[in-house]
Design a protein around this motif. Structure first.
Motif, PDB file in Angstrom:
ATOM      1  N   ILE B 153       1.593   1.858  12.411  1.00  0.00           N
ATOM      2  CA  ILE B 153       2.923   1.853  11.812  1.00  0.00           C
ATOM      3  C   ILE B 153       2.854   2.321  10.358  1.00  0.00           C
ATOM      4  O   ILE B 153       3.585   3.230   9.943  1.00  0.00           O
ATOM      5  N   ASN B 154       1.986   1.728   9.595  1.00  0.00           N
ATOM      6  CA  ASN B 154       2.020   1.928   8.146  1.00  0.00           C
ATOM      7  C   ASN B 154       1.269   3.169   7.666  1.00  0.00           C
ATOM      8  O   ASN B 154       1.623   3.756   6.646  1.00  0.00           O
ATOM      9  N   ILE B 155       0.232   3.553   8.374  1.00  0.00           N
ATOM     10  CA  ILE B 155      -0.531   4.740   7.963  1.00  0.00           C
ATOM     11  C   ILE B 155      -0.146   5.942   8.830  1.00  0.00           C
ATOM     12  O   ILE B 155      -0.046   7.062   8.349  1.00  0.00           O
ATOM     13  N   GLY B 156       0.098   5.701  10.105  1.00  0.00           N
ATOM     14  CA  GLY B 156       0.474   6.798  10.997  1.00  0.00           C
ATOM     15  C   GLY B 156       1.963   7.068  11.061  1.00  0.00           C
ATOM     16  O   GLY B 156       2.388   8.016  11.691  1.00  0.00           O
ATOM     17  N   SER B 157       2.765   6.204  10.452  1.00  0.00           N
ATOM     18  CA  SER B 157       4.238   6.354  10.425  1.00  0.00           C
ATOM     19  C   SER B 157       4.895   6.152  11.790  1.00  0.00           C
ATOM     20  O   SER B 157       5.908   6.772  12.095  1.00  0.00           O
ATOM     21  N   ALA B 158       4.332   5.278  12.615  1.00  0.00           N
ATOM     22  CA  ALA B 158       4.901   5.044  13.952  1.00  0.00           C
ATOM     23  C   ALA B 158       5.865   3.862  13.933  1.00  0.00           C
ATOM     24  O   ALA B 158       5.680   2.876  14.638  1.00  0.00           O
ATOM     25  N   VAL B 159       6.909   3.988  13.149  1.00  0.00           N
ATOM     26  CA  VAL B 159       7.956   2.962  13.160  1.00  0.00           C
ATOM     27  C   VAL B 159       8.828   3.212  14.388  1.00  0.00           C
ATOM     28  O   VAL B 159       9.224   4.354  14.641  1.00  0.00           O
ATOM     29  N   PRO B 160       9.118   2.170  15.173  1.00  0.00           N
ATOM     30  CA  PRO B 160       9.947   2.387  16.369  1.00  0.00           C
ATOM     31  C   PRO B 160      11.273   3.059  16.027  1.00  0.00           C
ATOM     32  O   PRO B 160      11.970   2.673  15.090  1.00  0.00           O
TER      33      PRO B 160
END
Lengths: 61, 341
Positions: B153-160
């Motif tokens: 989420i925080n490094i790869g930007s995978a926010v739902p």
């Protein structure tokens, strides 16, 4: 007061500028949507891509 | 001070810290351990590396997973510092091109990376391979799996709904980490099968889309559980995981099946036909399938070797093995790690 570190890493600037990142998001979603009907695909793809790209390019606080 | 990340100043009231991190979308929705400088420093120190070392760059945001950023997310997840070598190896595996993290992160499919831990570190660090090993109750499984999600989420930007476009998601996106019950396996363990020395420690990442229990673990029952036409494994040629409980694995071995033979038998029973699918669904496999012939066979994997078998769960419980369909468009990746002496 407490000092707490920020966990996130910013979206890489070179990809955002070059368009490489949006293209990758667009391509991945387009591959996914090959599994649904063509008529629905375009509208859904446009919405998903818009959502993803606006979020990825705006960054985080 | 070894920590170079920007920091935020907050009151030392836990509720305020949790509100701040949640409002900035820096969490998975669960409360976190505040990543104070001291905690992050201890986490970095456990790696023996500089905080600024870049372990990997993670899609789709292409954020740099430095040792320090991994450490911050590990603190937030509740990890002990000694878990860091597992976590660093897992991040390296995520970024291996074979894993196709871009696809895993951005897809509308509900895929989550499953971590499978092998080697003596399972005991040293307290990873659970027995009762409820895919469930709650053990800090190593729970927090290492959670840290991977926070990193994505925080490094790869995978926010739902942003970088993570999964339509419905997957409970394994909170945490998804298991150890193999090597001592109860009649076969060589996963990391040995994947080229690592028997006494080494390793973590294998595989993109998993589902989770199904089967009361019976005959070849036929295992194949039946994996054979459904909506499976992504047919679309790409996948690597479904069969997590057998010890007694059922031993029963299969006693019938004369080695792991390789078991995978071959399952593979042979999982074929469908081109007519079972909309043609466009099989286009990614146009190079290996005869799409113009509706009677042509469609195997669920590109070869029997690509199916995965591990032994996991409680000793002496005779029933209940698991079939976990894969994302398909991702290959498992194994990375070795060492613990400090």
């Amino acid at each position: 007061m407490l000092l707490c570190t920020r966990p996130f890493a910013p979206v890489a600037a070179r990809d955002a500028k070059s368009g490489g990142l949006p293209d990758l998001v667009r391509l991945t979603i387009a591959q996914d949507l090959a599994t649904i009907g063509a008529e629905d695909r375009r509208a859904l793809a446009e919405r998903l891509v818009d959502d993803a790209l606006s979020a990825l390019t705006k960054g985080k606080p | 001070m070894t920590v170079s990340s920007e920091y935020v100043e907050v009151t030392d009231r836990l509720e305020d810290i949790l509100d701040l991190y949640e409002s900035r979308h820096w969490t998975d929705g669960l409360p976190i351990v505040p990543p104070t400088m001291e905690r992050v420093e201890a986490m970095i120190a456990a790696t023996g590396r500089a905080g600024s070392d870049v372990v990997a760059v993670l899609a789709p945001g292409h954020g740099a997973a430095t040792v320090e950023k991994i450490a911050i997310n590990a603190v937030m997840a509740g990890c002990r510092p000694e878990y860091m070598p597992v976590l660093v190896a897992a991040v390296e595996a995520l970024a291996d091109p074979a894993f196709n993290l871009q696809g895993v992160q951005v897809t509308t499919n509900p895929v989550a990376p499953l971590l499978i831990v092998n080697g003596p570190a399972r005991h040293t660090l307290g990873f659970n391979a027995g009762y409820g090993c895919f469930g709650p109750g053990h800090r190593a499984n729970a927090t290492v799996g959670r840290a991977v999600r926070l990193i994505l989420i925080n490094i790869g930007s995978a926010v739902p709904g942003e970088g993570d476009m999964a339509v419905a998601g997957h409970p394994g996106k909170y945490t998804f980490c298991v150890a193999e019950h090597e001592e109860e396996s009649p076969w060589e363990s996963l990391h040995v099968e994947r080229g690592q020395p028997r006494e080494s420690n390793a973590v294998t990442l595989v993109g998993i889309s589902g989770f199904m229990n089967t009361l019976q673990a005959t070849v036929e029952a295992l194949a039946e559980a994996a054979t459904f036409s909506g499976s992504n494994d047919y679309r790409f040629g996948g690597c479904s995981l069969f997590a057998l409980n010890p007694a059922q694995a031993q029963r299969l071995a006693a019938s004369g099946l080695g792991k390789r033979e078991l995978k071959q038998r399952i593979y042979e029973r999982c074929h469908k036909r081109v007519r079972d699918f909309e043609r466009q669904w099989l286009e990614p496999r146009a190079d290996e399938l005869t799409l113009d012939d509706p009677d042509s066979l469609v195997p669920m994997a590109r070869s029997a070797d690509e199916l995965m078998v591990i032994v996991a769960g409680a000793t002496g419980a005779g029933n209940h093995s698991l079939v976990l369909p894969s994302f398909g468009n991702s290959r498992p990746v194994t990375r070795a790690f060492t613990l400090p002496r």
